[in-house]
Design an enzyme around this catalytic site. Structure first.
Site, PDB file in Angstrom:
ATOM      1  N   ASP A  64     -11.063  -6.744  18.702  1.00 45.09           N
ATOM      2  CA  ASP A  64      -9.831  -6.034  18.363  1.00 45.09           C
ATOM      3  C   ASP A  64      -9.293  -6.642  17.077  1.00 45.09           C
ATOM      4  O   ASP A  64      -8.904  -7.808  17.050  1.00 45.09           O
ATOM      5  CB  ASP A  64      -8.811  -6.187  19.499  1.00 45.09           C
ATOM      6  CG  ASP A  64      -7.516  -5.433  19.185  1.00 45.09           C
ATOM      7  OD1 ASP A  64      -7.393  -4.874  18.071  1.00 45.09           O
ATOM      8  OD2 ASP A  64      -6.636  -5.415  20.056  1.00 45.09           O
ATOM      9  N   TYR A 168      -0.319   5.111   6.641  1.00 49.52           N
ATOM     10  CA  TYR A 168      -1.782   4.972   6.556  1.00 49.52           C
ATOM     11  C   TYR A 168      -2.194   4.541   5.149  1.00 49.52           C
ATOM     12  O   TYR A 168      -2.906   3.556   4.966  1.00 49.52           O
ATOM     13  CB  TYR A 168      -2.429   6.302   6.941  1.00 49.52           C
ATOM     14  CG  TYR A 168      -3.931   6.343   6.814  1.00 49.52           C
ATOM     15  CD1 TYR A 168      -4.732   5.470   7.543  1.00 49.52           C
ATOM     16  CD2 TYR A 168      -4.547   7.266   5.966  1.00 49.52           C
ATOM     17  CE1 TYR A 168      -6.119   5.512   7.421  1.00 49.52           C
ATOM     18  CE2 TYR A 168      -5.929   7.320   5.855  1.00 49.52           C
ATOM     19  CZ  TYR A 168      -6.708   6.436   6.579  1.00 49.52           C
ATOM     20  OH  TYR A 168      -8.067   6.478   6.466  1.00 49.52           O
ATOM     21  N   LYS A 172      -3.907   1.045   3.639  1.00 49.47           N
ATOM     22  CA  LYS A 172      -5.301   1.122   3.154  1.00 49.47           C
ATOM     23  C   LYS A 172      -5.405   0.738   1.674  1.00 49.47           C
ATOM     24  O   LYS A 172      -6.449   0.278   1.214  1.00 49.47           O
ATOM     25  CB  LYS A 172      -5.856   2.548   3.339  1.00 49.47           C
ATOM     26  CG  LYS A 172      -6.101   2.960   4.772  1.00 49.47           C
ATOM     27  CD  LYS A 172      -7.204   2.170   5.459  1.00 49.47           C
ATOM     28  CE  LYS A 172      -8.573   2.486   4.886  1.00 49.47           C
ATOM     29  NZ  LYS A 172      -9.645   1.771   5.628  1.00 49.47           N
ATOM     30  N   THR A 203     -16.089  13.319   9.794  1.00 48.19           N
ATOM     31  CA  THR A 203     -16.345  12.614  11.051  1.00 48.19           C
ATOM     32  C   THR A 203     -15.680  13.405  12.171  1.00 48.19           C
ATOM     33  O   THR A 203     -14.812  14.248  11.917  1.00 48.19           O
ATOM     34  CB  THR A 203     -15.747  11.191  11.028  1.00 48.19           C
ATOM     35  OG1 THR A 203     -14.356  11.295  10.728  1.00 48.19           O
ATOM     36  CG2 THR A 203     -16.423  10.313   9.988  1.00 48.19           C
TER      37      THR A 203
HETATM   38  N1  LIG Z   1     -13.315  10.061   7.746  1.00 52.01           N
HETATM   39  C1  LIG Z   1     -12.713  10.135   6.590  1.00 52.01           C
HETATM   40  O1  LIG Z   1     -12.516  11.218   6.019  1.00 52.01           O
HETATM   41  C2  LIG Z   1     -12.257   8.897   5.896  1.00 52.01           C
HETATM   42  C3  LIG Z   1     -11.744   9.029   4.586  1.00 52.01           C
HETATM   43  C4  LIG Z   1     -11.328   7.897   3.911  1.00 52.01           C
HETATM   44  C5  LIG Z   1     -11.430   6.663   4.505  1.00 52.01           C
HETATM   45  N2  LIG Z   1     -11.900   6.555   5.786  1.00 52.01           N
HETATM   46  C6  LIG Z   1     -11.964   5.210   6.356  1.00 52.01           C
HETATM   47  O2  LIG Z   1     -13.234   5.063   6.979  1.00 52.01           O
HETATM   48  C7  LIG Z   1     -13.123   4.164   8.085  1.00 52.01           C
HETATM   49  C8  LIG Z   1     -13.706   4.802   9.335  1.00 52.01           C
HETATM   50  O3  LIG Z   1     -13.042   6.022   9.587  1.00 52.01           O
HETATM   51  P1  LIG Z   1     -13.628   7.133  10.582  1.00 52.01           P
HETATM   52  O4  LIG Z   1     -13.256   8.442  10.002  1.00 52.01           O
HETATM   53  O5  LIG Z   1     -15.040   6.833  10.892  1.00 52.01           O
HETATM   54  O6  LIG Z   1     -12.671   6.889  11.836  1.00 52.01           O
HETATM   55  P2  LIG Z   1     -12.984   6.771  13.397  1.00 52.01           P
HETATM   56  O7  LIG Z   1     -14.109   7.645  13.797  1.00 52.01           O
HETATM   57  O8  LIG Z   1     -11.653   6.940  14.051  1.00 52.01           O
HETATM   58  O9  LIG Z   1     -13.463   5.274  13.558  1.00 52.01           O
HETATM   59  C9  LIG Z   1     -12.578   4.208  13.489  1.00 52.01           C
HETATM   60  C10 LIG Z   1     -13.270   2.998  14.051  1.00 52.01           C
HETATM   61  O10 LIG Z   1     -12.376   1.884  13.933  1.00 52.01           O
HETATM   62  C11 LIG Z   1     -12.342   1.224  15.177  1.00 52.01           C
HETATM   63  N3  LIG Z   1     -11.022   0.616  15.369  1.00 52.01           N
HETATM   64  C12 LIG Z   1      -9.815   1.217  15.324  1.00 52.01           C
HETATM   65  N4  LIG Z   1      -8.850   0.317  15.600  1.00 52.01           N
HETATM   66  C13 LIG Z   1      -9.472  -0.862  15.827  1.00 52.01           C
HETATM   67  C14 LIG Z   1      -9.023  -2.156  16.173  1.00 52.01           C
HETATM   68  N5  LIG Z   1      -7.739  -2.462  16.375  1.00 52.01           N
HETATM   69  N6  LIG Z   1      -9.952  -3.137  16.331  1.00 52.01           N
HETATM   70  C15 LIG Z   1     -11.267  -2.875  16.150  1.00 52.01           C
HETATM   71  N7  LIG Z   1     -11.751  -1.668  15.835  1.00 52.01           N
HETATM   72  C16 LIG Z   1     -10.860  -0.669  15.679  1.00 52.01           C
HETATM   73  C17 LIG Z   1     -12.649   2.259  16.237  1.00 52.01           C
HETATM   74  O11 LIG Z   1     -13.324   1.631  17.320  1.00 52.01           O
HETATM   75  P3  LIG Z   1     -12.667   1.387  18.797  1.00 52.01           P
HETATM   76  O12 LIG Z   1     -11.854   2.587  19.136  1.00 52.01           O
HETATM   77  O13 LIG Z   1     -13.892   1.178  19.660  1.00 52.01           O
HETATM   78  O14 LIG Z   1     -11.869   0.136  18.645  1.00 52.01           O
HETATM   79  C18 LIG Z   1     -13.657   3.154  15.503  1.00 52.01           C
HETATM   80  O15 LIG Z   1     -14.968   2.690  15.700  1.00 52.01           O
HETATM   81  C19 LIG Z   1     -11.636   3.799   8.167  1.00 52.01           C
HETATM   82  O16 LIG Z   1     -11.426   2.596   7.465  1.00 52.01           O
HETATM   83  C20 LIG Z   1     -10.948   4.937   7.445  1.00 52.01           C
HETATM   84  O17 LIG Z   1      -9.704   4.525   6.899  1.00 52.01           O
HETATM   85  C21 LIG Z   1     -12.303   7.642   6.487  1.00 52.01           C
END
Ligand SMILES: NC(=O)c1ccc[n+]([C@@H]2O[C@H](COP(=O)([O-])OP(=O)(O)OC[C@H]3O[C@@H](n4cnc5c(N)ncnc54)[C@H](OP(=O)(O)O)[C@@H]3O)[C@@H](O)[C@H]2O)c1
Length: 261
Positions: A64, A168, A172, A203
């Site tokens: 976490d 957010y 970030k 995603t």
């Molecule tokens: N998808 C996009 O369009 C996009 C765009 C720009 C940036 N991003 C960045 O890409 C990254 C991944 O995003 P995603 O879209 O793949 O989101 P996601 O599917 O919601 O994945 C987020 C991940 O972070 C983990 N997480 C959340 N809170 C946590 C905590 N307190 N401790 C440990 N793990 C934690 C979750 O795992 P658990 O629930 O198992 O803890 C999950 O595996 C993030 O940094 C996001 O800001 C995404």
């Protein structure tokens, strides 16, 4: 497998779903031993099973990011199991809204959301770097051009802004500054540190929470007429951790369809 990460041990935070799960699969396919991490053991075990099923190496260590002891234990456990850490992909982040929507406008500012976002996305990231750096330094051999690598996932939204996302984006935006600081301080000891600034990537969580209005807004911003896919981010992360990027540090690689340059 093409072996671009052969022999490396790679911790990928937030790899129980989304971009992290995709990167975990790609890193394993490139020969890395992958530490899958997140809070959900169930989803983490499923990611590990899929990687092993495809002939890769992975195991799950729960963590976490809002809890410093948990972060310290993640790195210690990874070193105990694998003897080294070559890559840290700092991908996990929270969007932390009670409703499951990403938008938390400033007029709806809620202290619990603020606290979770700061604890996870800023404090957690700094603790993660602190606890992983000794292992990353230990694994590097800069005199032989063998480097360790930090890749942190930022968001291009911090450059353009977007309605309803002040919490957010505020939590970030520091990612890019952090990797530049680490690149300066630890390059001499063989640790490269880079950021991937991600645009909108399809995603599962993103598709679930995205409104039609936001979809149109992003497509208008993009220079390319389509959204990103998880493999676009995985391709960039593999490159940044591989020897192909041996002379690349302190940079932000935008993988965002031209949403921001
Ligand atoms: N998808 C996009 O369009 C996009 C765009 C720009 C940036 N991003 C960045 O890409 C990254 C991944 O995003 P995603 O879209 O793949 O989101 P996601 O599917 O919601 O994945 C987020 C991940 O972070 C983990 N997480 C959340 N809170 C946590 C905590 N307190 N401790 C440990 N793990 C934690 C979750 O795992 P658990 O629930 O198992 O803890 C999950 O595996 C993030 O940094 C996001 O800001 C995404």
């Amino acid at each position: 497998m093409s072996g671009r990460l052969e022999g490396r041990v790679s911790i990928i935070t937030g790899s129980t779903s989304g971009l992290g799960a995709e990167m975990a699969a790609r890193f394993a396919a490139e020969g890395a031993r992958v530490v899958v991490s997140g809070r959900s053991r169930e989803r983490g075990d499923a990611v590990v099973a899929a990687i092993r099923g495809a002939g890769g190496e992975a195991d799950f260590i729960a963590c976490d990011l809002a809890d410093e002891r948990s972060i310290r234990a993640l790195v210690a456990d990874a070193v105990a199991r694998h003897g080294r850490v070559d890559d840290l992909v700092a991908n996990a982040a929270t969007t932390a809204t009670a409703s499951g929507e990403k938008t938390t406008g400033i007029l709806d500012l809620d202290n619990a959301v603020l606290e979770t976002s700061i604890a996870t996305n800023i404090r957690g990231l700094l603790w993660l770097f602190k606890h992983a750096l000794p292992a990353l330094i230990e694994a590097a051999r800069p005199a032989e051009r063998r480097t360790s690598s930090i890749v942190a996932i930022g968001t291009s939204g911090t450059r353009n802004g977007a309605p309803g996302m002040p919490v957010y984006f505020s939590t970030k935006a520091p990612v890019e500054v952090m990797v530049r600081s680490l690149a300066r301080e630890f390059g001499g000891r063989g640790v490269r540190s880079n950021c991937i600034s991600a645009g909108l990537i399809q995603t599962e969580s993103e598709m679930r929470t995205m409104t039609e209005e936001f979809r149109r807004y992003v497509l208008k911003l993009n220079a390319l007429p389509y959204f990103g896919r998880p493999e676009d981010i995985a391709n960039a992360a593999v490159y940044l951790c591989s020897d192909e990027a041996a002379y690349v540090t302190g940079t932000t690689l935008c993988v965002n369809g031209g949403a921001a340059f």
